[in-house]
Scaffold this motif. Sequence first.
Motif, short mmCIF file in Angstrom:
data_model
loop_
_atom_site.label_atom_id
_atom_site.label_comp_id
_atom_site.label_asym_id
_atom_site.label_seq_id
_atom_site.Cartn_x
_atom_site.Cartn_y
_atom_site.Cartn_z
N MET A 65 -64.47 -16.66 -35.43
CA MET A 65 -63.75 -15.79 -35.23
C MET A 65 -63.58 -15.40 -33.67
N ILE A 66 -62.33 -15.31 -33.16
CA ILE A 66 -62.12 -14.82 -31.93
C ILE A 66 -61.94 -13.20 -31.73
N GLY A 67 -62.73 -12.99 -30.80
CA GLY A 67 -62.58 -11.30 -30.41
C GLY A 67 -61.48 -11.02 -29.61
N LEU A 68 -60.50 -10.09 -29.91
CA LEU A 68 -59.60 -9.68 -28.83
C LEU A 68 -59.68 -8.47 -28.30
N SER A 69 -59.54 -7.88 -27.34
CA SER A 69 -59.37 -6.45 -26.83
C SER A 69 -57.86 -5.97 -27.19
N ALA A 70 -58.06 -4.54 -27.11
CA ALA A 70 -56.93 -3.78 -27.46
C ALA A 70 -56.01 -3.86 -26.27
N THR A 71 -54.83 -3.92 -26.63
CA THR A 71 -53.76 -4.28 -25.72
C THR A 71 -52.28 -3.86 -26.06
N THR A 72 -51.12 -3.75 -25.30
CA THR A 72 -50.00 -3.64 -25.52
C THR A 72 -49.29 -5.07 -25.19
N PHE A 73 -48.25 -5.28 -26.23
CA PHE A 73 -47.66 -6.60 -25.85
C PHE A 73 -46.03 -6.30 -26.51
N ARG A 74 -45.11 -7.34 -25.86
CA ARG A 74 -43.74 -7.00 -26.23
C ARG A 74 -43.70 -8.19 -27.53
N MET A 75 -43.47 -7.55 -28.68
CA MET A 75 -43.59 -7.98 -30.14
C MET A 75 -42.03 -8.45 -30.23
N GLY A 76 -41.87 -9.30 -30.85
CA GLY A 76 -40.21 -9.69 -31.41
C GLY A 76 -39.78 -10.73 -30.38
N SER A 77 -38.48 -11.03 -30.96
CA SER A 77 -37.57 -11.76 -30.05
C SER A 77 -36.03 -11.48 -30.45
N GLU A 78 -35.36 -11.88 -29.53
CA GLU A 78 -33.69 -11.74 -29.65
C GLU A 78 -33.30 -13.05 -29.53
N ASP A 79 -34.15 -14.05 -29.52
CA ASP A 79 -33.66 -15.52 -29.28
C ASP A 79 -32.42 -15.84 -30.14
N GLU A 80 -31.46 -16.57 -29.71
CA GLU A 80 -30.33 -17.00 -30.23
C GLU A 80 -30.79 -17.97 -31.36
#
Length: 326
Positions: A65-80
């Motif tokens: 398992m890989i532990g990851l820290s709390a974060t904020t990211f840009r989710m989703g896409s508007e890719d054509e």
Amino acid sequence: MDTAQHASSDDAPRQPTSPCCAPSSSAPAEASSDGDATSPSGSVSGPSPELLEALAAHAPEQLTMIGLSATTFRMGSEDELAYPADGEGPVREVAVGPFAIGAASVTVAEFAAFVAATGHRTDAETFGDSMVFAGRLTDELRASTPAVAEAPWWRQVRGATWFAPDGPDSTAAGREDHPVTHVSHRDAQAYAQWVGARLPTEAEWEYAARGGLDQQPYPWGAVRDPEGVRRMNIFPGDFPEDPHGEAGTMPARSFEPNGLGLYNTTGNVWEWTAGTFGATGNPVARGGSYMCHENYCRRYRTTGRTQATADTTLGHTGFRIAADVG
């Protein structure tokens, strides 16, 4: 994701329910031109004790398992390239708390260890059949199994299970390190509970799948095949009749991991998540599979998503696990 819904009665055919690689409207299975249209029914036997022991023997003592820290990211896409009905967009900032996630999809060996310890029977075993890509079948099975009416590359195969992924005459022996397939969302949840984990949320899955990159369609960047080098397992050649090489799963740790250490977050197998899909409320799967192709299913991107009912089982769908941390 080409999906079919298990029928509630023994004599009712299952129905395709997802727009990816299958029709968007429900249509009963039909026979191929020289096949039998009867829907298979009734449970099938589990793996032999000898096969189960052999498969489970390859399972590691501990899961990675890989532990990851709390974060904020840009989710989703508007890719054509996105399909509007999939609900990938809009792009929005999403916060995730600290969590751990599997470095790879759960493998056949790992699932075998679970079955050996618990006696779990999958939905495919209980219902007696599962959906298999026609290109994986013997000529005899291809001629005799019902096909989805508008997606004939999917065949409803009696005896297709996690330990016999290409039908009753096949075996998972030799594929112990491949992702387990023919497991439903319910099966995935049962495994996760057994190991003291859970399925990842969609936000967790997408953040981890991106590998630390911002708004890139692939875990390694913007170009699907940088310098012409294949970086994921999607359908080679012309789908579905002309594969340029074998079309099927690869080991769960194929290709280079992304920047966070995760393998195959696009291609290979769809992965169940804890997310639900719009008004249907169906479970969401992410990441695409070896059956994705640019001409009909471009969901082999970090934001690609699809849905299926909780008891759906298919030959290109598995899962990875997640867990809360400190």
